[in-house]
Design an enzyme around this catalytic site. Structure first.
Site, short mmCIF file in Angstrom:
data_model
loop_
_atom_site.label_atom_id
_atom_site.label_comp_id
_atom_site.label_asym_id
_atom_site.label_seq_id
_atom_site.Cartn_x
_atom_site.Cartn_y
_atom_site.Cartn_z
N GLU A 61 33.25 7.62 6.43
CA GLU A 61 33.19 6.41 5.58
C GLU A 61 32.98 6.87 4.15
O GLU A 61 31.99 7.53 3.84
CB GLU A 61 32.04 5.49 6.02
CG GLU A 61 32.33 4.82 7.35
CD GLU A 61 31.32 3.76 7.75
OE1 GLU A 61 30.72 3.11 6.86
OE2 GLU A 61 31.12 3.60 8.97
N GLU A 72 25.94 5.63 12.23
CA GLU A 72 24.78 5.33 11.38
C GLU A 72 23.55 5.05 12.25
O GLU A 72 22.88 4.03 12.09
CB GLU A 72 25.08 4.17 10.42
CG GLU A 72 26.18 4.52 9.44
CD GLU A 72 26.26 3.62 8.20
OE1 GLU A 72 25.61 2.57 8.16
OE2 GLU A 72 26.98 4.01 7.26
O1 AHR Z 1 32.09 -0.03 6.02
C1 AHR Z 1 31.12 -1.02 6.07
C2 AHR Z 1 29.84 -0.56 6.75
O2 AHR Z 1 29.23 0.43 5.98
C3 AHR Z 1 29.99 0.06 8.11
O3 AHR Z 1 30.04 -0.85 9.13
C4 AHR Z 1 28.74 0.87 8.22
O4 AHR Z 1 28.90 2.01 9.06
C5 AHR Z 1 28.40 1.23 6.79
O5 AHR Z 1 27.09 0.97 6.49
#
Ligand code: AHR
Length: 500
Positions: A304, A173
């Site tokens: 994610e 990110e």
């Molecule tokens: O999964 C929780 C968070 O969500 C992670 O650390 C991040 O990459 C995303 O914003």
């Protein structure tokens, strides 16, 4: 009657087992308590890893695990987490709850965990606040076999042999918590950092993953790829093996999110509608990737995904602990069907997160452990791992609560495994209607059906008092017909049929 057509002769793409991957971060009770309890814990463990959790994850054939973050990755300095435990630095986990991180779970512990799980390793490096040298030395420490300063240090710390790093994320990110970069800046950093993620073994390539977009930020995808593939860096094998995508389902939006357990029918539909958006995201980001990589050599890595609700009342808001209901099972079933259907481009996905955080497959409380409804969906879908996606379609009706939240009632995907068995997974998104399905299978006579189902009323969940309330049950409702099978799928269900 919904007509379904399956053509096992038309094999479309291989469903990489890594699509069924998981994600573990130093966040809340994911690593500490959830996975790692330490060698001296009264909770049964092997080298500090909870035996109950390891066994449960092996049972769903966990293929790959991502670590150490997440946002934590871009603040993680790996040297803090090696060597004798008493000497390891205690730091503040600034992203997640401001708690003390004692670094007792570090590189050696991660590889020990993956050894016990029998899964592949996905390390996420620190590009946001780390140096090129730090990243390059981590790779050397983990993978170099021979005489080198890092290999020597690894041996001194008790591990002579190098480990195998299967995937390496070059930042996380980086448009946000990983440095607030713009696409052009990040892409240039990616070009530089990835150069030093070296393959020390001639016969093993570490697959490099470039940080991709958040949700529908198509500008990021376009901008990163444009800079990455410009000026004297022609497409080379191994320069970029994957581009990530992050997408969370927040039924009430990012600010409000919404309760994990207390929701009405309208929110049920809203949630499932948002889960279906994954399909559009893959298509549109995929179309941009096609311009730079028409042969689809670069995998889309959805590292994610999952539901993100308001955390459970009374828990630390920085720990992201949430319950898990049949609604989560539906989100999982829908999303995994979408990934299967796009397995020509989606090469890995990692549910966020594995234990005690967000849409976890496992929840723990002291020495107790429960498997969530989402766990049971992964259990039923494990047959798709490394199977061949085959051509299939189903007639759908439009359902939903409001004009804005209209959606198809059913989703499906079908694969053929190495033994020739056909695996059909279906979801029924309706909160209260069951549907009859007549599946026509081209050129195949069915002689045997095995069915299993996760189904209940929409709020059903497992608790520490009632741990097996939602589980996989035998499904006897499918019949062999002249051309295939017919069945009735109940409301709020995820179903798996194995046909021979
Ligand atoms: O999964 C929780 C968070 O969500 C992670 O650390 C991040 O990459 C995303 O914003």
């Amino acid at each position: 009657m919904a007509k379904m057509v399956i053509n096992p002769n038309r094999k479309l793409s291989r469903i990489n087992r890594q699509i069924y991957g998981h994600f573990s971060e130093h966040l809340g009770r994911c690593i500490y308590e959830g996975i790692y309890v330490g060698e001296n814990s009264p909770i049964k463990n092997v080298n500090g890893m909870r035996t109950d959790v390891v066994e449960a994850l092996k049972a769903i054939k966990i293929p790959v695990l991502r670590w150490p973050g997440g946002c934590f990755a871009d603040e993680y300095h790996w040297k803090d987490g090696i060597g004798p435990k008493e000497g390891r630095k205690k730091i503040v986990n600034t992203h997640w709850g401001g708690v003390v991180e004692d670094n007792s779970f570090g590189t050696h512990e991660f590889f020990e965990l993956c050894r016990q799980l029998g899964c592949e390793t996905y390390i996420n490096g620190n590009l946001g606040s780390g140096t090129v040298q730090e990243m390059s030395e981590w790779v050397e420490y983990m993978t170099f076999e021979g005489v080198s300063p890092m290999a020597e240090q690894r041996e001194k710390n008790g591990h002579k042999d190098p480990w195998k790093v299967d995937f390496f994320g070059v930042g996380n990110e980086n448009w946000g918590c990983g440095g607030n970069m713009n696409p052009d800046f990040y892409a240039n950093e990616y070009r530089r950092y990835q150069t030093y993620v070296r393959d020390y073994k001639a016969d093993h390539h570490i697959q490099k993953i470039c940080c991709g977009a958040n949700v529908d930020d198509y500008e990021w995808t376009e901008g990163v790829l444009k800079t990455c593939f410009s000026h004297s860096l022609p497409f080379q094998h191994g320069f970029m093996d994957g581009l990530s995508l992050h997408y969370y389902v927040h039924p009430e939006g990012w600010e409000t999110k919404g309760s994990a357990t207390d929701f009405d029918k309208k929110v049920w539909y809203k949630t499932l509608n948002k889960a279906l958006f994954m399909d559009e995201l893959i298509r549109r980001h995929g179309a941009i990737m096609d311009q730079y990589d028409p042969e689809k050599k670069i995998g889309m890595i959805v590292d994610e995904w999952g539901t993100w609700f308001t955390c459970e009342p009374g828990t630390n808001p920085g720990f992201l602990y949430q319950q898990n209901t049949i609604r989560d099972a539906l989100v999982a079933g829908i999303t995994l069907n979408i990934f299967n259907k796009h397995s020509d481009r989606v090469k890995m996905a990692n549910l966020a997160q594995i234990v005690n955080v967000l849409q976890a497959v496992i929840l723990t409380e002291g020495d107790k452990m429960i498997k969530t409804p989402t766990y049971h969906v992964f259990d039923m879908y494990k047959y798709h791992q490394d199977a061949e996606l085959v051509d299939s379609s189903i007639e759908t009706e439009t359902i939903g609560d409001e004009d804005e939240w209209k959606m198809p009632n059913l989703t499906e995907s079908v694969s053929v495994d190495g033994d020739g068995a056909l695996h059909i997974t279906l979801t029924n998104l309706s909160a209260d209607e069951s549907y009859d399905i007549d599946a026509h299978i081209v050129d195949r006579k069915v002689s045997e059906i095995r069915g299993e189902i996760v189904s209940d009323e929409m709020h059903a969940m497992n608790t520490f008092e009632d741990p097996d309330h939602v589980r996989v049950k035998k499904f006897d409702g499918a019949r062999i017909t002249e051309n295939g099978v017919s069945l009735t799928i109940p409301a709020c269900s995820v179903l798996h049929l194995e046909l021979r």
